[in-house]
Design an enzyme around this catalytic site. Structure first.
Site, PDB file in Angstrom:
ATOM      1  CG  HIS A   1     101.808  40.650  50.930  1.00  0.00           C
ATOM      2  ND1 HIS A   1     101.581  41.801  51.618  1.00  0.00           N
ATOM      3  CD2 HIS A   1     101.320  40.843  49.682  1.00  0.00           C
ATOM      4  CE1 HIS A   1     100.976  42.675  50.805  1.00  0.00           C
ATOM      5  NE2 HIS A   1     100.803  42.116  49.626  1.00  0.00           N
TER       6      HIS A   1
ATOM      7  CD  GLU B   1     101.496  37.533  45.483  1.00  0.00           C
ATOM      8  OE1 GLU B   1     102.216  38.049  46.357  1.00  0.00           O
ATOM      9  OE2 GLU B   1     101.061  38.159  44.501  1.00  0.00           O
TER      10      GLU B   1
HETATM   11 ZN   LIG Z   1      99.631  42.774  47.918  1.00  0.00          ZN
END
Ligand SMILES: [Zn+2]
Length: 342
Positions: free
Chosen positions: A203, A206
């Protein structure tokens, strides 16, 4: 239909689902039944709000999100609960036109209730195998380490993931709060995973900006980035993603639910698409965000004016970025063409 285009059913568009978390995939009704079964008192946000109101742009908000996630996970206590979760995730995905699902899990967080790390992983892999067999949806697993924990734990997890690679694990990820733990702290774990043949799928981009996406590329050699949307704030990084063919697993509903963007139209779908960045739309945690896979394509159509030809291209991008074997890819890509000519 807005813009005079977009008439086909997005649920019938063949696609690959590459960003779906384990507990987060649970049906809300299943959560209530399991809570009842074990006498777990769920936080009100999970029983009365649909979906719960969340905001993760500060650490307290993220903590609240994690608390809800933990409460939901605490209802998964037996192998049959895991089997049910995965089977239902597959059923939901099939209804949304998914032809390939990569489900993401940190087995560490299930280990205490399932007899330890290795048994937990085995139960999960068996459940995925059974769900795939029973529903007909091909599925694989992404094992994800937790940024909030010690990098040594991530290494242990990477070794375990490599050991079980032939049981359906295709990638290694990194999740939880990007504001904690630098990507480079986990570079050894990712090296172990890559050497073992697993894709690097952390990830990034974000909760923090373009720098976290750059770290995923430079320090972890990501071939896909979970979210990655905030790369859009740096045009040079956007060019780099496009040139390298790195796919962003973009989850519009999640971004809005967590306050990364105010409104669906603020998610930089159009900007990334026009810059040639490959994307794979994903639902992330439908349990907490309220929508599943096809709805993400609906957002691209409704809020970003994607034509059916462009939605078909998004679906192709998801399929090409997946770990699906060549023959299945070809079959799904043909299905995309058929959808478009239907
Ligand atoms: Zn996620």
């Amino acid at each position: 239909m807005e813009h005079g285009k977009g008439v086909r059913d997005v649920s019938a568009l063949p696609k690959a689902h590459l960003h779906l978390h384990f507990t987060g995939s649970m049906r809300p009704t299943t959560l209530l039944e399991l809570a009842d079964k074990y006498g777990v008192r769920l936080p009100d946000a999970l029983t009365s709000e649909h979906p719960p109101k969340l905001r993760a742009t500060d650490e307290r908000g993220w903590f609240r999100f994690q608390r809800l996630y933990d409460a939901a996970r605490s209802c998964l206590r037996a192998p049959e609960d895991i089997q049910r979760l995965v089977r239902e995730a597959a059923e939901e995905d099939l209804q949304d036109g998914s032809g390939w699902l990569e489900i993401q899990v940190d087995p560490t967080s299930y280990a205490p209730r399932l007899g330890g790390l290795t048994p937990a992983l085995e139960i999960i892999l068996d459940a995925v195998h059974m769900a795939s067999r029973d529903t007909g949806l091909p599925m694989r697993v992404l094992v994800a380490a937790n940024r909030m924990k010690h990098p040594l734990e991530a290494r242990t997890l990477a070794r375990l993931a490599v050991r079980y690679a032939d049981r359906g694990i295709v990638g290694f990820g990194l999740s939880n709060d990007e504001r904690r733990g630098m990507a480079r702290d986990f570079d050894r774990a990712f090296e172990i995973a890559r050497r073992g043949g697993l894709m690097s799928v952390p990830h990034g981009g974000e909760l923090t900006g373009p720098e976290s996406v750059r770290d995923c590329l430079d320090d972890l050699r990501a071939v896909r980035v979970g979210h990655g949307v905030r790369a859009a704030e740096d045009p040079r990084l956007v060019t780099r993603l496009a040139q390298r063919g790195v796919t962003c697993e973009v989850c519009p509903s999640s971004n809005v639910a967590l306050g990364v963007y105010e409104k669906p139209e603020d998610v930089p779908l159009r900007q990334l698409y026009d810059a040639g960045v490959s994307m794979a739309l994903g639902a992330d945690d439908p349990l907490l965000f309220g929508t599943r896979l096809a709805a993400q394509y609906g957002i691209a159509r409704r809020h970003h004016g994607f034509s059916d030809a462009e939605l078909a291209e998004l679906a192709r991008q998801s399929i090409r970025a997946s770990a699906a074997p060549t023959d299945l890819r070809e079959k799904l890509l043909t299905g995309v063409d058929d959808w478009l000519t239907s």
